[in-house]
Design a protein around this motif. Sequence first.
Motif, PDB file in Angstrom:
ATOM      1  N   ALA A  46       0.824  -1.206   0.000  1.00 58.59           N
ATOM      2  CA  ALA A  46       0.000   0.000   0.000  1.00 58.59           C
ATOM      3  C   ALA A  46       0.860   1.259   0.000  1.00 58.59           C
ATOM      4  CB  ALA A  46      -0.904   0.009   1.232  1.00 58.59           C
ATOM      5  N   ALA A  47       0.333   2.296  -0.615  1.00 58.29           N
ATOM      6  CA  ALA A  47       0.959   3.618  -0.519  1.00 58.29           C
ATOM      7  C   ALA A  47       0.732   4.154   0.886  1.00 58.29           C
ATOM      8  CB  ALA A  47       0.355   4.558  -1.551  1.00 58.29           C
ATOM      9  N   THR A  48       1.589   5.056   1.316  1.00 63.74           N
ATOM     10  CA  THR A  48       1.446   5.646   2.649  1.00 63.74           C
ATOM     11  C   THR A  48       0.151   6.448   2.710  1.00 63.74           C
ATOM     12  OG1 THR A  48       3.846   5.796   2.870  1.00 63.74           O
ATOM     13  CG2 THR A  48       2.521   7.146   4.360  1.00 63.74           C
ATOM     14  N   PRO A  49      -0.740   6.117   3.631  1.00 61.52           N
ATOM     15  CA  PRO A  49      -2.060   6.762   3.652  1.00 61.52           C
ATOM     16  C   PRO A  49      -2.067   8.068   4.435  1.00 61.52           C
ATOM     17  CG  PRO A  49      -1.978   5.078   5.338  1.00 61.52           C
ATOM     18  CD  PRO A  49      -0.640   5.040   4.633  1.00 61.52           C
ATOM     19  N   THR A  50      -3.177   8.781   4.320  1.00 62.08           N
ATOM     20  CA  THR A  50      -3.435   9.923   5.190  1.00 62.08           C
ATOM     21  C   THR A  50      -4.059   9.431   6.490  1.00 62.08           C
ATOM     22  OG1 THR A  50      -5.651  10.262   4.315  1.00 62.08           O
ATOM     23  CG2 THR A  50      -3.838  11.434   3.219  1.00 62.08           C
ATOM     24  N   LEU A  51      -4.002  10.264   7.498  1.00 61.08           N
ATOM     25  CA  LEU A  51      -4.587   9.908   8.785  1.00 61.08           C
ATOM     26  C   LEU A  51      -6.092   9.690   8.657  1.00 61.08           C
ATOM     27  CD1 LEU A  51      -4.291   9.471  11.806  1.00 61.08           C
ATOM     28  CD2 LEU A  51      -4.353  11.956  12.114  1.00 61.08           C
ATOM     29  N   GLY A  52      -6.753  10.517   7.869  1.00 60.82           N
ATOM     30  CA  GLY A  52      -8.193  10.380   7.711  1.00 60.82           C
ATOM     31  C   GLY A  52      -8.604   9.036   7.141  1.00 60.82           C
ATOM     32  N   ALA A  53      -7.755   8.446   6.306  1.00 61.71           N
ATOM     33  CA  ALA A  53      -8.080   7.165   5.675  1.00 61.71           C
ATOM     34  C   ALA A  53      -7.982   5.992   6.638  1.00 61.71           C
ATOM     35  CB  ALA A  53      -7.162   6.926   4.482  1.00 61.71           C
ATOM     36  N   VAL A  54      -7.264   6.172   7.746  1.00 62.63           N
ATOM     37  CA  VAL A  54      -6.986   5.018   8.603  1.00 62.63           C
ATOM     38  C   VAL A  54      -7.469   5.196  10.048  1.00 62.63           C
ATOM     39  CG1 VAL A  54      -5.002   4.322   7.217  1.00 62.63           C
ATOM     40  CG2 VAL A  54      -4.647   5.873   9.153  1.00 62.63           C
ATOM     41  N   ARG A  55      -8.164   6.279  10.336  1.00 63.41           N
ATOM     42  CA  ARG A  55      -8.655   6.463  11.701  1.00 63.41           C
ATOM     43  C   ARG A  55      -9.538   5.276  12.111  1.00 63.41           C
ATOM     44  NH1 ARG A  55      -7.646  11.764  13.525  1.00 63.41           N
ATOM     45  NH2 ARG A  55      -7.646  13.396  11.912  1.00 63.41           N
TER      46      ARG A  55
END
Length: 336
Positions: free
Chosen positions: A190-199
Amino acid sequence: MKRAAAASGACVLALLLLLSPGRALAADASYRSLGTANNPDWMRRLPDATSLAALSLPGTHESMSVHGGSLTQTQEDFGDSGGTLTAQLRAGIRMVDIRLRVNAGNTLTVHHGATYQNANFDDVLTALGDFLHAHSGETVLMRLKQECTGELGSCTDATGQQSFPDIVDAYVTRRPGLFWGPSVHRAAAAATPTLGAVRGTAVLAVLHGTHGGPIEHYGLAQFADWHDGSSAYVQDEYTVPNVGAIATKRDQVRRFLDATSAGDRTRMYVNFGSGSSLFAQPQQVAGGAYGVQGVDPFLLTYLNEGPEVHTPVVRTGMLMLDFPGGGLIDKIISYN
């Protein structure tokens, strides 16, 4: 004869140093005071668009290792099963390092070398799930490693079981929604996600085999070359041959911390403050001993120093620590 006596004396001295860790290991804001930190929701205030790579994350090395004595214990003991992990998460720890043995019935238990840590992988996932359900603005990154090499001092996996990744897949399937989906697919990293995508979810950063090599394409693409020890974005010089060499370990941590602070903010950096050997126990490397400053107190001092001393740190990356104190955890979080 004199040489033999001198050698014998040196062995006795080394044994005494090994058996008596020294008075320098008292708890303080940097070391062995994790329970004084209380940061269960610190990510909630950060913008959803924030990349995980931009964050400063306090983490723990061998996160569940609380049994086995001074050569094996790396964390304060807040209870078996998931108790120690839950205490770390409440304190603000957001990257964990979990080492697993394959057991009969295609089950996984937490080990540090040959020592069972009185916790199973289900305990880890329950603690994570309960915490993230109660604190849905947070995320937790996880390094998973197959611990057993079958060598002296290590454990041996049970025979006749499924492969390690197949067993991990089964655990993930039984806990739908716990992991951020793209991080637990073996076919594509996976590409490094944003915080919003993984909360509200756990993110698998890397799945390591018995000698440190990544297994297939689990985790984040950036860590495809994270093998045993250091790599381009990982500092893990884990062998500290003696107490005097703690100074070298401190310098390795400092140099990588400076590189992280000045580096590409789209890249994740993982900096291990941990280290050990027969003659430098994990607690000694972390807390110091015999007049040698440990990594944890050094880090808290360095992070608190102003521009008149050195170029200030603006991002710590992921600091993976043994016995972190509450003040050090708070300081790392403050960079966010």
